[in-house]
Design a protein around this motif. Structure first.
Motif, PDB file in Angstrom:
ATOM      1  N   VAL A   1      59.237 123.915  30.802  1.00 32.84           N
ATOM      2  CA  VAL A   1      58.380 123.681  31.956  1.00 32.84           C
ATOM      3  C   VAL A   1      59.286 123.466  33.170  1.00 32.84           C
ATOM      4  O   VAL A   1      60.185 122.633  33.132  1.00 32.84           O
ATOM      5  N   VAL A   2      59.056 124.220  34.240  1.00 30.99           N
ATOM      6  CA  VAL A   2      59.877 124.114  35.451  1.00 30.99           C
ATOM      7  C   VAL A   2      59.035 123.474  36.550  1.00 30.99           C
ATOM      8  O   VAL A   2      58.024 124.034  36.973  1.00 30.99           O
ATOM      9  N   GLU A   3      59.454 122.298  37.002  1.00 29.35           N
ATOM     10  CA  GLU A   3      58.688 121.525  37.972  1.00 29.35           C
ATOM     11  C   GLU A   3      59.452 121.372  39.287  1.00 29.35           C
ATOM     12  O   GLU A   3      60.677 121.472  39.329  1.00 29.35           O
ATOM     13  N   ASN A   4      58.703 121.085  40.355  1.00 27.95           N
ATOM     14  CA  ASN A   4      59.257 120.869  41.691  1.00 27.95           C
ATOM     15  C   ASN A   4      58.572 119.625  42.275  1.00 27.95           C
ATOM     16  O   ASN A   4      57.718 119.714  43.137  1.00 27.95           O
ATOM     17  N   LYS A   5      58.961 118.439  41.758  1.00 24.19           N
ATOM     18  CA  LYS A   5      58.249 117.212  42.100  1.00 24.19           C
ATOM     19  C   LYS A   5      59.209 116.089  42.478  1.00 24.19           C
ATOM     20  O   LYS A   5      60.372 116.076  42.080  1.00 24.19           O
ATOM     21  N   ASP A   6      58.702 115.142  43.216  1.00 25.87           N
ATOM     22  CA  ASP A   6      59.423 113.907  43.475  1.00 25.87           C
ATOM     23  C   ASP A   6      59.689 113.201  42.150  1.00 25.87           C
ATOM     24  O   ASP A   6      58.838 113.201  41.248  1.00 25.87           O
ATOM     25  N   PHE A   7      60.862 112.597  42.009  1.00 23.19           N
ATOM     26  CA  PHE A   7      61.256 112.026  40.710  1.00 23.19           C
ATOM     27  C   PHE A   7      60.301 110.945  40.224  1.00 23.19           C
ATOM     28  O   PHE A   7      60.023 110.852  39.021  1.00 23.19           O
ATOM     29  N   GLU A   8      59.780 110.122  41.117  1.00 23.89           N
ATOM     30  CA  GLU A   8      58.897 109.036  40.688  1.00 23.89           C
ATOM     31  C   GLU A   8      57.596 109.582  40.107  1.00 23.89           C
ATOM     32  O   GLU A   8      57.115 109.111  39.070  1.00 23.89           O
ATOM     33  N   ARG A   9      57.050 110.581  40.774  1.00 22.71           N
ATOM     34  CA  ARG A   9      55.830 111.206  40.266  1.00 22.71           C
ATOM     35  C   ARG A   9      56.086 111.896  38.922  1.00 22.71           C
ATOM     36  O   ARG A   9      55.276 111.821  38.003  1.00 22.71           O
ATOM     37  N   LEU A  10      57.228 112.572  38.810  1.00 20.19           N
ATOM     38  CA  LEU A  10      57.555 113.281  37.569  1.00 20.19           C
ATOM     39  C   LEU A  10      57.695 112.300  36.406  1.00 20.19           C
ATOM     40  O   LEU A  10      57.149 112.530  35.320  1.00 20.19           O
ATOM     41  N   ILE A  11      58.445 111.218  36.617  1.00 19.00           N
ATOM     42  CA  ILE A  11      58.654 110.234  35.552  1.00 19.00           C
ATOM     43  C   ILE A  11      57.314 109.651  35.109  1.00 19.00           C
ATOM     44  O   ILE A  11      57.039 109.517  33.906  1.00 19.00           O
ATOM     45  N   GLY A  12      56.457 109.314  36.058  1.00 19.42           N
ATOM     46  CA  GLY A  12      55.154 108.776  35.707  1.00 19.42           C
ATOM     47  C   GLY A  12      54.299 109.757  34.931  1.00 19.42           C
ATOM     48  O   GLY A  12      53.563 109.372  34.012  1.00 19.42           O
ATOM     49  N   GLN A  13      54.402 111.042  35.264  1.00 17.71           N
ATOM     50  CA  GLN A  13      53.590 112.057  34.602  1.00 17.71           C
ATOM     51  C   GLN A  13      54.012 112.298  33.156  1.00 17.71           C
ATOM     52  O   GLN A  13      53.167 112.460  32.273  1.00 17.71           O
ATOM     53  N   TYR A  14      55.315 112.317  32.900  1.00 18.76           N
ATOM     54  CA  TYR A  14      55.793 112.707  31.568  1.00 18.76           C
ATOM     55  C   TYR A  14      56.228 111.522  30.696  1.00 18.76           C
ATOM     56  O   TYR A  14      56.672 111.732  29.561  1.00 18.76           O
ATOM     57  N   ASP A  15      56.077 110.330  31.190  1.00 14.47           N
ATOM     58  CA  ASP A  15      56.524 109.157  30.434  1.00 14.47           C
ATOM     59  C   ASP A  15      55.651 108.913  29.209  1.00 14.47           C
ATOM     60  O   ASP A  15      54.431 108.837  29.298  1.00 14.47           O
ATOM     61  N   ARG A  16      56.296 108.797  28.067  1.00 13.54           N
ATOM     62  CA  ARG A  16      55.679 108.421  26.799  1.00 13.54           C
ATOM     63  C   ARG A  16      56.737 107.631  26.014  1.00 13.54           C
ATOM     64  O   ARG A  16      57.928 107.728  26.317  1.00 13.54           O
ATOM     65  N   PRO A  17      56.357 106.902  24.978  1.00 15.65           N
ATOM     66  CA  PRO A  17      57.380 106.225  24.167  1.00 15.65           C
ATOM     67  C   PRO A  17      58.394 107.201  23.562  1.00 15.65           C
ATOM     68  O   PRO A  17      59.526 106.804  23.260  1.00 15.65           O
ATOM     69  N   VAL A  18      58.004 108.478  23.381  1.00 16.89           N
ATOM     70  CA  VAL A  18      58.901 109.469  22.770  1.00 16.89           C
ATOM     71  C   VAL A  18      59.608 110.325  23.819  1.00 16.89           C
ATOM     72  O   VAL A  18      60.242 111.331  23.485  1.00 16.89           O
ATOM     73  N   SER A  19      59.507 109.947  25.093  1.00 15.52           N
ATOM     74  CA  SER A  19      60.152 110.709  26.167  1.00 15.52           C
ATOM     75  C   SER A  19      61.598 110.267  26.356  1.00 15.52           C
ATOM     76  O   SER A  19      61.935 109.101  26.172  1.00 15.52           O
ATOM     77  N   PHE A  20      62.428 111.231  26.751  1.00 18.11           N
ATOM     78  CA  PHE A  20      63.820 110.938  27.114  1.00 18.11           C
ATOM     79  C   PHE A  20      64.118 111.610  28.448  1.00 18.11           C
ATOM     80  O   PHE A  20      63.996 112.823  28.592  1.00 18.11           O
ATOM     81  N   PHE A  21      64.492 110.793  29.437  1.00 22.56           N
ATOM     82  CA  PHE A  21      64.790 111.274  30.767  1.00 22.56           C
ATOM     83  C   PHE A  21      66.303 111.291  30.998  1.00 22.56           C
ATOM     84  O   PHE A  21      66.956 110.262  30.856  1.00 22.56           O
ATOM     85  N   TYR A  22      66.838 112.465  31.338  1.00 19.32           N
ATOM     86  CA  TYR A  22      68.219 112.516  31.801  1.00 19.32           C
ATOM     87  C   TYR A  22      68.180 112.668  33.316  1.00 19.32           C
ATOM     88  O   TYR A  22      67.542 113.585  33.852  1.00 19.32           O
ATOM     89  N   CYS A  23      68.867 111.757  34.023  1.00 20.35           N
ATOM     90  CA  CYS A  23      68.830 111.726  35.489  1.00 20.35           C
ATOM     91  C   CYS A  23      70.237 111.856  36.060  1.00 20.35           C
ATOM     92  O   CYS A  23      71.128 111.091  35.691  1.00 20.35           O
ATOM     93  N   ASP A  24      70.405 112.790  36.969  1.00 22.19           N
ATOM     94  CA  ASP A  24      71.676 112.973  37.676  1.00 22.19           C
ATOM     95  C   ASP A  24      71.375 113.048  39.170  1.00 22.19           C
ATOM     96  O   ASP A  24      71.455 114.117  39.783  1.00 22.19           O
TER      97      ASP A  24
END
Length: 276
Positions: A145-168
């Motif tokens: 999935v290729v997204e073009n979103k602000d990081f805060e909105r993206l994290i809120g949208q895809y956050d689950r207990p099984v989610s892993f976010f890599y941030c640079d």
């Protein structure tokens, strides 16, 4: 693809520090995609995101219209005048198809000095030599999935207990470099906003930063692990050969768990990564 702040030098280390288990992989500041392309694709749900619309458009065209993109890339920028013509067309937001804009942008990356997009590098480059990489990237991105979103909105949208976010994110006090690549300024408030979004997350996160007191203080909290690393400072190599750049990796889990408890897993292309 060369990109400001790209993680080519640290990709092998970063992937070995991923958590042992997750079902959703979300790359919040995707940039050149060095980590996504290096990690084993597996069966996890994958998201690439970047706030730079030109960069996201390029990756969407690679994923969906690779043949059209390669056809548009056959035009060669033979001079500084050609380079400035393409650069000005993008800056003015001249009417063009998504494929043409992607081709212009990719040409600027390849022909500019140090991939900074601002000055002509004066080095001959046959874009056809990149076509095999575009074809490989097309296959790798097929289910991403290729997204073009602000990081805060993206994290809120895809956050689950099984989610892993890599941030640079843009590194602290180096944010001005990113204005040359079509991104808005990343402010001190944004660094704090990122910290707050990650601290609220149910999932796990791994974060790359330059080693400085402000960032260390920002993430000085129970349950947060901070490890120090160094890499070659590419910017200083011309006048200080071997200069090192201190960096830190920050996580809300034990970064050693995969190396300590997990089985060794080879990717499809051996130790060199999925996509070179």
């Amino acid at each position: 693809m060369s990109w400001i702040g790209g993680k080519k030098a640290l990709r092998e280390l970063i992937v070995t520090l991923f958590p042992l288990y997750y079902e959703r992989y979300i790359e919040v500041f995707g940039g050149g995609g060095w980590i996504l392309f290096h990690k084993f694709p597996g069966n996890d749900f994958e998201v690439y995101n970047d706030f730079n619309g030109l960069l996201v458009n390029l990756y969407r065209c690679v994923r969906e219209k690779p043949e059209e993109l390669m056809d548009a890339l056959r035009y060669v920028l033979n001079s500084r005048a050609d380079f400035e013509l393409v650069r000005n067309a993008l800056a003015r937001d001249s009417p063009a198809s998504d494929v043409q804009r992607a081709a212009w942008f990719y040409q600027l990356i390849r022909y500019s000095y140090a991939s900074g997009l601002t000055s002509y590098g004066s080095q001959p480059h046959d874009m056809r030599s990149n076509f095999p990489l575009i074809e490989q990237a097309h296959r790798r991105l097929a289910k991403v999935v290729v997204e073009n979103k602000d990081f805060e909105r993206l994290i809120g949208q895809y956050d689950r207990p099984v989610s892993f976010f890599y941030c640079d994110p843009p590194y602290f006090e180096t944010e001005s470099y990113y204005k040359n690549v079509g991104e808005d300024g990343f402010t001190e408030k944004d660094h704090i906003r990122l910290r707050d979004a990650l601290m609220r997350a149910q999932g796990k996160f791994l974060l790359s930063y330059n080693d400085c007191g402000f960032i260390r203080d920002l993430y000085d909290a129970p349950g947060i692990q901070i490890d120090s690393y160094t890499r070659i400072n590419n910017i200083k190599q011309r006048y200080d050969n071997g200069a090192q750049f201190p960096e830190i990796l920050i996580a809300n889990y034990d970064m050693q768990e995969r190396m300590r408890d997990g089985p060794m897993q080879l990717n499809l292309f051996g130790e060199g990564g999925f996509l070179e």
